[in-house]
Structure formats: structure tokens, C-alpha cells
Design a protein around this motif. Structure first.
Motif, PDB file in Angstrom:
ATOM      1  N   VAL A   2     -21.610   2.417   5.161  1.00  0.00           N
ATOM      2  CA  VAL A   2     -20.324   1.867   4.694  1.00  0.00           C
ATOM      3  C   VAL A   2     -20.014   2.403   3.308  1.00  0.00           C
ATOM      4  O   VAL A   2     -20.866   2.356   2.414  1.00  0.00           O
ATOM      5  CB  VAL A   2     -20.363   0.317   4.642  1.00  0.00           C
ATOM      6  CG1 VAL A   2     -19.005  -0.237   4.235  1.00  0.00           C
ATOM      7  CG2 VAL A   2     -20.793  -0.257   5.983  1.00  0.00           C
ATOM      8  N   HIS A   3     -18.820   2.890   3.128  1.00  0.00           N
ATOM      9  CA  HIS A   3     -18.386   3.356   1.815  1.00  0.00           C
ATOM     10  C   HIS A   3     -18.204   2.133   0.919  1.00  0.00           C
ATOM     11  O   HIS A   3     -17.493   1.197   1.277  1.00  0.00           O
ATOM     12  CB  HIS A   3     -17.061   4.099   1.961  1.00  0.00           C
ATOM     13  CG  HIS A   3     -16.654   4.850   0.732  1.00  0.00           C
ATOM     14  ND1 HIS A   3     -16.201   4.217  -0.395  1.00  0.00           N
ATOM     15  CD2 HIS A   3     -16.644   6.165   0.445  1.00  0.00           C
ATOM     16  CE1 HIS A   3     -15.918   5.120  -1.326  1.00  0.00           C
ATOM     17  NE2 HIS A   3     -16.183   6.319  -0.835  1.00  0.00           N
ATOM     18  N   GLY A  50     -13.703   3.854   4.785  1.00  0.00           N
ATOM     19  CA  GLY A  50     -12.727   3.101   3.983  1.00  0.00           C
ATOM     20  C   GLY A  50     -11.437   3.878   3.831  1.00  0.00           C
ATOM     21  O   GLY A  50     -10.585   3.877   4.708  1.00  0.00           O
ATOM     22  N   SER A  97      -8.829   3.983   6.975  1.00  0.00           N
ATOM     23  CA  SER A  97      -7.526   3.301   7.013  1.00  0.00           C
ATOM     24  C   SER A  97      -6.386   4.298   7.090  1.00  0.00           C
ATOM     25  O   SER A  97      -6.463   5.390   6.540  1.00  0.00           O
ATOM     26  CB  SER A  97      -7.324   2.457   5.750  1.00  0.00           C
ATOM     27  OG  SER A  97      -8.246   1.410   5.682  1.00  0.00           O
ATOM     28  N   SER A 101     -16.306   0.894  -1.202  1.00  0.00           N
ATOM     29  CA  SER A 101     -14.976   1.267  -1.675  1.00  0.00           C
ATOM     30  C   SER A 101     -14.605   0.771  -3.052  1.00  0.00           C
ATOM     31  O   SER A 101     -14.088   1.509  -3.871  1.00  0.00           O
ATOM     32  CB  SER A 101     -13.941   0.751  -0.696  1.00  0.00           C
ATOM     33  OG  SER A 101     -14.106   1.415   0.511  1.00  0.00           O
ATOM     34  N   ARG A 116       0.808  -1.229   0.000  1.00  0.00           N
ATOM     35  CA  ARG A 116       0.000   0.000   0.000  1.00  0.00           C
ATOM     36  C   ARG A 116       0.840   1.279   0.000  1.00  0.00           C
ATOM     37  O   ARG A 116       1.632   1.453  -0.899  1.00  0.00           O
ATOM     38  CB  ARG A 116      -0.997  -0.004   1.161  1.00  0.00           C
ATOM     39  CG  ARG A 116      -2.188  -0.909   0.871  1.00  0.00           C
ATOM     40  CD  ARG A 116      -3.385  -0.557   1.755  1.00  0.00           C
ATOM     41  NE  ARG A 116      -4.421  -1.584   1.639  1.00  0.00           N
ATOM     42  CZ  ARG A 116      -5.324  -1.818   2.558  1.00  0.00           C
ATOM     43  NH1 ARG A 116      -5.351  -1.105   3.671  1.00  0.00           N
ATOM     44  NH2 ARG A 116      -6.228  -2.749   2.376  1.00  0.00           N
ATOM     45  N   ASP A 174     -18.206   4.018   8.086  1.00  0.00           N
ATOM     46  CA  ASP A 174     -16.939   3.399   7.687  1.00  0.00           C
ATOM     47  C   ASP A 174     -16.591   3.992   6.324  1.00  0.00           C
ATOM     48  O   ASP A 174     -17.168   3.630   5.317  1.00  0.00           O
ATOM     49  CB  ASP A 174     -17.107   1.875   7.605  1.00  0.00           C
ATOM     50  CG  ASP A 174     -15.882   1.202   6.986  1.00  0.00           C
ATOM     51  OD1 ASP A 174     -14.865   1.885   6.763  1.00  0.00           O
ATOM     52  OD2 ASP A 174     -15.955  -0.023   6.728  1.00  0.00           O
ATOM     53  N   LYS A 192      -4.334   3.914   3.247  1.00  0.00           N
ATOM     54  CA  LYS A 192      -4.944   4.124   1.929  1.00  0.00           C
ATOM     55  C   LYS A 192      -4.630   5.565   1.526  1.00  0.00           C
ATOM     56  O   LYS A 192      -3.478   5.959   1.554  1.00  0.00           O
ATOM     57  CB  LYS A 192      -6.431   3.797   1.975  1.00  0.00           C
ATOM     58  CG  LYS A 192      -6.682   2.279   2.141  1.00  0.00           C
ATOM     59  CD  LYS A 192      -8.161   1.940   1.994  1.00  0.00           C
ATOM     60  CE  LYS A 192      -8.407   0.455   2.196  1.00  0.00           C
ATOM     61  NZ  LYS A 192      -9.866   0.175   2.246  1.00  0.00           N
ATOM     62  N   ILE A 231     -14.442  -6.242   1.165  1.00  0.00           N
ATOM     63  CA  ILE A 231     -13.213  -5.550   0.785  1.00  0.00           C
ATOM     64  C   ILE A 231     -12.142  -6.626   0.619  1.00  0.00           C
ATOM     65  O   ILE A 231     -12.261  -7.688   1.220  1.00  0.00           O
ATOM     66  CB  ILE A 231     -12.787  -4.548   1.890  1.00  0.00           C
ATOM     67  CG1 ILE A 231     -13.978  -3.762   2.409  1.00  0.00           C
ATOM     68  CG2 ILE A 231     -11.689  -3.628   1.431  1.00  0.00           C
ATOM     69  CD1 ILE A 231     -14.556  -2.737   1.493  1.00  0.00           C
ATOM     70  N   ALA A 274      -3.166   1.114   9.678  1.00  0.00           N
ATOM     71  CA  ALA A 274      -3.814   1.499  10.927  1.00  0.00           C
ATOM     72  C   ALA A 274      -5.293   1.725  10.641  1.00  0.00           C
ATOM     73  O   ALA A 274      -5.682   1.938   9.501  1.00  0.00           O
ATOM     74  CB  ALA A 274      -3.199   2.780  11.491  1.00  0.00           C
ATOM     75  N   PHE A 319     -12.600  -9.124   4.118  1.00  0.00           N
ATOM     76  CA  PHE A 319     -13.291  -8.304   5.119  1.00  0.00           C
ATOM     77  C   PHE A 319     -14.698  -8.114   4.594  1.00  0.00           C
ATOM     78  O   PHE A 319     -14.926  -7.412   3.618  1.00  0.00           O
ATOM     79  CB  PHE A 319     -12.584  -6.956   5.277  1.00  0.00           C
ATOM     80  CG  PHE A 319     -13.339  -5.960   6.132  1.00  0.00           C
ATOM     81  CD1 PHE A 319     -13.222  -5.985   7.511  1.00  0.00           C
ATOM     82  CD2 PHE A 319     -14.150  -5.000   5.548  1.00  0.00           C
ATOM     83  CE1 PHE A 319     -13.919  -5.068   8.291  1.00  0.00           C
ATOM     84  CE2 PHE A 319     -14.844  -4.082   6.324  1.00  0.00           C
ATOM     85  CZ  PHE A 319     -14.725  -4.123   7.702  1.00  0.00           C
ATOM     86  N   ASN A 350      -6.039  -1.749  12.184  1.00  0.00           N
ATOM     87  CA  ASN A 350      -6.437  -1.426  10.802  1.00  0.00           C
ATOM     88  C   ASN A 350      -7.923  -1.051  10.812  1.00  0.00           C
ATOM     89  O   ASN A 350      -8.563  -1.081  11.866  1.00  0.00           O
ATOM     90  CB  ASN A 350      -6.138  -2.562   9.818  1.00  0.00           C
ATOM     91  CG  ASN A 350      -6.761  -3.879  10.226  1.00  0.00           C
ATOM     92  OD1 ASN A 350      -7.686  -3.907  11.036  1.00  0.00           O
ATOM     93  ND2 ASN A 350      -6.272  -4.958   9.688  1.00  0.00           N
ATOM     94  N   ASN A 351      -8.443  -0.704   9.654  1.00  0.00           N
ATOM     95  CA  ASN A 351      -9.824  -0.238   9.617  1.00  0.00           C
ATOM     96  C   ASN A 351     -10.805  -1.366   9.943  1.00  0.00           C
ATOM     97  O   ASN A 351     -11.862  -1.134  10.527  1.00  0.00           O
ATOM     98  CB  ASN A 351     -10.117   0.374   8.243  1.00  0.00           C
ATOM     99  CG  ASN A 351     -11.431   1.113   8.217  1.00  0.00           C
ATOM    100  OD1 ASN A 351     -11.903   1.584   9.252  1.00  0.00           O
ATOM    101  ND2 ASN A 351     -12.037   1.206   7.063  1.00  0.00           N
ATOM    102  N   ALA A 352     -10.431  -2.585   9.560  1.00  0.00           N
ATOM    103  CA  ALA A 352     -11.284  -3.727   9.899  1.00  0.00           C
ATOM    104  C   ALA A 352     -11.412  -3.821  11.433  1.00  0.00           C
ATOM    105  O   ALA A 352     -12.507  -4.036  11.969  1.00  0.00           O
ATOM    106  CB  ALA A 352     -10.687  -5.011   9.330  1.00  0.00           C
TER     107      ALA A 352
HETATM  108  C1  LIG Z   1     -10.343  -0.892   2.976  1.00  0.00           C
HETATM  109  C2  LIG Z   1     -11.614  -0.892   3.729  1.00  0.00           C
HETATM  110  C3  LIG Z   1     -11.736  -1.567   4.939  1.00  0.00           C
HETATM  111  C4  LIG Z   1     -10.602  -2.352   5.504  1.00  0.00           C
HETATM  112  O1  LIG Z   1      -9.562  -1.490   5.868  1.00  0.00           O
HETATM  113  P1  LIG Z   1      -8.149  -2.078   6.360  1.00  0.00           P
HETATM  114  O2  LIG Z   1      -7.442  -0.873   6.888  1.00  0.00           O
HETATM  115  O3  LIG Z   1      -7.523  -2.678   5.151  1.00  0.00           O
HETATM  116  O4  LIG Z   1      -8.457  -3.070   7.400  1.00  0.00           O
HETATM  117  C5  LIG Z   1     -12.933  -1.523   5.601  1.00  0.00           C
HETATM  118  N1  LIG Z   1     -13.979  -0.831   5.099  1.00  0.00           N
HETATM  119  C6  LIG Z   1     -13.902  -0.162   3.937  1.00  0.00           C
HETATM  120  C7  LIG Z   1     -15.101   0.576   3.444  1.00  0.00           C
HETATM  121  C8  LIG Z   1     -12.718  -0.158   3.210  1.00  0.00           C
HETATM  122  O5  LIG Z   1     -12.624   0.500   2.063  1.00  0.00           O
END
Ligand SMILES: *Cc1c(COP(=O)(O)O)cnc(C)c1O
Length: 465
Positions: free
Chosen positions: A223-224, A258, A290, A226, A95, A256, A293, A178, A300, A182, A150-152
Motif C-alpha cells: 500500500v502506498h 493511491g 484513483s 499516500s 478533487r 494499491d 487524483k 486515507i 473512479a 478508508f 473509486n480506489n477504495a
Molecule cells: C486515496 C487512496 C485511496 C482511496 O482512493 P479513493 O479513490 O478516494 O477511494 C486508497 N488507497 C490509497 C493508498 C490512497 O492514496
């Protein structure tokens, strides 16, 4: 008199002063060179003990040293590679590339001890989260901020804290998967929350959310989407409307995001991504995104939002399992500091710099590399500059094409097939990751960093042998 061999092993200092060793120390480090020479000397002593003879000339020692250093390097599992795919946030290639400031702080914090959980003012125990919490509030406008692995993990922590055993309402159009498995429904299940789907795949209205609210509802989740787009006859509820519904019914609204962009990219011809600041201003109670990203730092999950909710998240025992380490915090803090001045961030955060680099500049870089590649390859391959549109990657800016240019190489029959050429580039040092399209091998210049052109040319030069 018989030469006992041992006298032919030169002194370490003598070897270290040789031009070959000095050049090697510049390329790797003096420590690596000393280690390699010690290893070699020890091996030669063993050989002598077994009746063998050490190399007779200093030049032979130089050669031994260089091949040892090369093989030590390629023996590393995790290595730097040249990303010539054009995909900026390539999850398989790590990334985000870190900003110079982030790399500096990382090295500093790794080299010595740090005040990770130590309050320098009082001399007492401090909080690791304090290093970035203030910056997150300042940049996003939120009351409080918290960082997890991380975002998850951020989504999991929120659901576990606020919705375990209760219901979470999500639009059917946002039940995404994702990369790396995820999946929103599965994360929800893990957290012990019950998913309540509303609307249809293409259309969800405010009334759908309204009807689904019961005494069991814990929160409304947006939720985006993504990595895909629904086009045509579609509707999603804007965040602000979801927020007013949440307020009316006393329910937190969690988004979320993303990718979580912190600067306006629309003036660079990129789609207007909802910025974190906008979600905060629209009243979202918690926003997650995230770190690696579009933010362009280390892996993170960043959570910003209302102080009371963030406080509850921080007190969840799960936090101990999801917390970040000092290296992540160093990369994140240094990168976030750049965002205090958005112009500086656009220049200094490599992800943003690569994304916003004018296509014309990328084309010029491709032309320069093509001219040099022609010299290196001669008659062995055809070389031309071709358009090779790319994308942000990592589930960021879905559907947005980023114009780009590549050096297209058509290898002659004596060089090998396209697949063989890809493999040869992968085995270079450092490995060069290209891609095949339009019947050619393509080296996309949008993700090639300053100075990496020479590495690519060195890899191509090896095709001569
Ligand atoms: C990428 C993403 C995640 C996961 O994020 P990580 O940091 O890779 O764990 C979760 N939700 C959305 C909407 C995302 O785009």
C-alpha cells in the motif's frame, strides 16, 4: 376605462429581446431565461387576479428577471467555486478539475444516448468496460484493465475476489488511513480477508513476509503510504522483491498505488512518485489507483494487471454494485486519450498543468491580481504578494512542498475580521475559497484557473458596500 392589469404583462418575445435578457442568456442560458420569465409572468398574473398590479416599466421587468436568475443560481446545492487555497487535489472541493476533452465528451454523452453497452459493429450488447480497457493497457503496459467506483472499491473488490476467508500479508508501516475513513485494516475485514501484519512501523524486510506465508495466504498487498512519510531509520521491501517472492510461492502481488501517476513528474522538481507503468513493469499482478487524483479525471478506481485476475474481478457479483456510470467513463476515456502523448497530458490535464506551472509564472499572476485588487479595495485593505508554498493534496505526493505565491490581504477595521472576510468571499457568486495564514487572508494563485481572476475581483469589489 379601468386597466385590468393583464395587458401590462409584456409578451415573452418582447422581454427576451431586451439587452438585459440577452446578456443574461449569455451568462446562464436562453432556456434558464425563458423559464425565469415564464415563472415571473405566471406570478404576476396571479397577483393581478388577486387585485395587484404588475411592474409598470420594462426596466422593472429586467430587474425582476435578473434577481430571479441570481436567486435560482444560488439555490443550487452543488455549485462551481473558485479554489484559491492552492491545494490542487482538494477533496472537499471536488478533487480534479476536468480537462477540456473530458468536459466535451461528458456533455456529448449526457446530451443524447450513447453506446455505453452497445457494440456498434455487431449491433449486439457490448461491455461498458471496453471503452477504457484498451487505453489502460496501451498506456500502462498491463494485459488488462477494469474501472470501478473509486480506489477504495477497487481494493475491496480485489480482496473480496481473491482473499475472502484467507490471509493477506501487509507491512505494519503501510496500514494507513486515507481521508474519509478508508482504513486498510477495516477494508480487509469488510472483504472477509484476514490481515496478517508483518514487520514494524518503521522497518519491514523481505524475510518478514517470507516467514508469514502459510497455506492460508491469498496474496501479498503493498500500500502506498499516500498521506504521510516515515523518515529516519526506515525500510520497506521494493515491489520487485515482493514480486519475486510472490512468484516463488505462487502468490499474487497487489499494489494499491493511491494516486497513480502516469507521467514522470521528477523533472518538474517534484518527488519521483512510482508511476503505474513502473509497477506494471516490476511485475505487480494487480495495481490499483484513483481516477481523480494525479490522473486528473473523474472519481473512479482503476485496476490494471494480469488478464486472468482482471477477468475474475469482472465476474464477481459485487461488480454490479461497484460499476461506474457513463459520465465517469466519458471523463476517464477522454482524459486517458490525452496520456497517449505525455506532453499533451501535461498541458491539457488541469491537475498536471497546475502542478507543473513554474513558480515564477504563479508569482507574476499574483502580482497582476494584486495590482488590480489594490485598485478595487483602495484604502480598505492592505494588499501584497507573499510566498505561500502549497501541496498536491488528496494524499498525493506526501511531504512534497509545491512552491507557490498568493495575494495577501490585510483588511482594515471597517471591513471586518479575517474570518468575516473569508465568509464574505464564500458567499460571493461564485463562492471564492481562500485561506488565512501569516495573519492575512491569502488567495493562492496556483489553483486559480484562467479567467477566475475577474470573479475574485468582483467578490472583492462587494467589500466596498
Ligand atoms: C486515496 C487512496 C485511496 C482511496 O482512493 P479513493 O479513490 O478516494 O477511494 C486508497 N488507497 C490509497 C493508498 C490512497 O492514496
Amino acid at each position: 376605462m379601468e386597466d385590468d392589469g393583464l395587458t401590462r404583462i409584456p409578451a415573452m418575445n418582447r422581454l427576451l429581446e431586451r439587452p438585459a435578457a440577452r446578456a443574461a442568456a449569455e451568462r446562464w442560458s436562453r432556456e434558464e431565461v425563458v423559464l425565469a420569465l415564464r415563472e415571473l409572468a405566471a406570478e404576476e398574473r396571479e397577483k393581478v387576479a388577486a387585485g395587484g398590479k404588475p411592474p409598470g416599466s420594462l426596466e422593472a421587468w429586467d430587474e425582476l428577471l435578473l434577481s430571479r436568475l441570481e436567486s435560482r443560481l444560488s439555490a443550487r446545492n452543488l455549485r462551481r467555486v473558485v479554489n484559491a487555497t492552492g491545494i490542487i487535489l482538494h477533496t472537499n472541493l471536488g478533487r480534479a478539475v476536468l480537462a477540456r476533452a473530458a468536459r466535451q465528451l461528458l456533455a456529448e454523452v449526457g446530451e443524447g444516448y450513447s453506446n455505453l453497452e452497445f457494440d456498434l459493429r455487431t449491433g449486439e450488447r457490448g461491455s461498458r468496460h471496453a471503452h477504457v480497457a484498451g487505453l489502460l493497457s496501451e498506456i500502462t503496459g498491463a494485459e488488462a484493465g477494469l474501472v470501478v467506483n473509486n480506489n477504495a472499491a477497487a481494493v475491496l473488490l480485489i480482496l473480496d475476489t481473491l482473499a475472502s476467508g484467507k490471509e493477506v500479508i501487509v507491512s505494519r508501516g503501510q496500514l494507513v488511513e486515507i481521508g474519509g475513513a478508508f482504513r486498510i485494516p477495516e477494508v480487509l475485514a469488510r472483504s472477509g480477508a484476514r490481515l496478517v501484519e508483518v514487520g514494524t512501523t518503521n522497518k519491514t524486510r523481505l524475510a518478514d513476509y517470507e516467514r508469514a506465508i502459510t497455506a492460508e495466504t491469498a496474496l501479498l498487498l503493498k500500500v502506498h503510504t499516500s498521506n504521510f512519510r516515515v523518515i529516519g531509520f526506515t525500510a520497506e521491501v521494493p515491489l520487485a522483491e515482493l514480486v519475486s517472492l510472490g512468484r516463488k510461492r505462487g502468490l499474487p502481488v497487489v499494489e494499491d498505488l493511491g494516486s497513480g501517476v502516469l507521467v514522470d513528474l521528477s523533472r518538474y522538481g517534484l518527488p519521483a512518485e512510482p508511476a503505474v507503468q513502473q509497477s506494471v513493469a516490476a511485475g505487480a499482478d494487480l495495481v490499483t489507483f484513483s481516477g481523480d487524483k494525479l490522473l486528473g479525471a473523474a472519481q473512479a478506481g482503476v485496476i490494471v494487471g494480469r488478464a486472468e485476475l482482471v477477468g475474475r474481478l469482472a465476474r464477481n457479483p459485487l461488480m454490479r454494485a461497484l460499476r461506474v456510470d457513463k459520465l465517469t467513463l466519458a471523463a476517464l476515456e477522454a482524459t486517458l486519450r490525452l496520456y497517449r502523448n505525455p506532453e499533451l497530458a501535461l498541458r491539457e490535464v488541469p491537475t498536471l498543468a497546475m502542478l507543473t506551472r513554474p513558480a515564477e509564472e504563479v508569482k507574476e499572476a499574483a502580482e497582476r491580481l494584486a495590482a488590480r485588487a489594490r485598485e478595487v479595495l483602495g484604502q480598505r485593505a492592505g494588499v501584497e504578494v507573499v510566498p505561500d508554498p502549497t501541496e498536491a493534496g488528496g494524499g498525493s505526493l506526501p511531504g512534497a512542498e509545491v512552491p507557490s505565491w498568493a495575494v495577501g490581504i490585510t483588511p482594515g477595521p471597517e471591513v471586518g475580521s479575517l474570518e468575516e472576510c473569508l465568509a464574505r468571499l464564500r458567499s460571493a457568486d461564485p463562492p471564492v475559497i481562500a485561506h488565512v495564514a501569516q495573519g492575512r487572508l491569502l488567495l493562492n494563485l496556483r489553483t486559480v484557473l484562467p479567467g477566475e481572476e475577474d470573479l475574485i475581483l468582483a467578490a472583492l469589489a462587494a467589500w466596498r458596500q
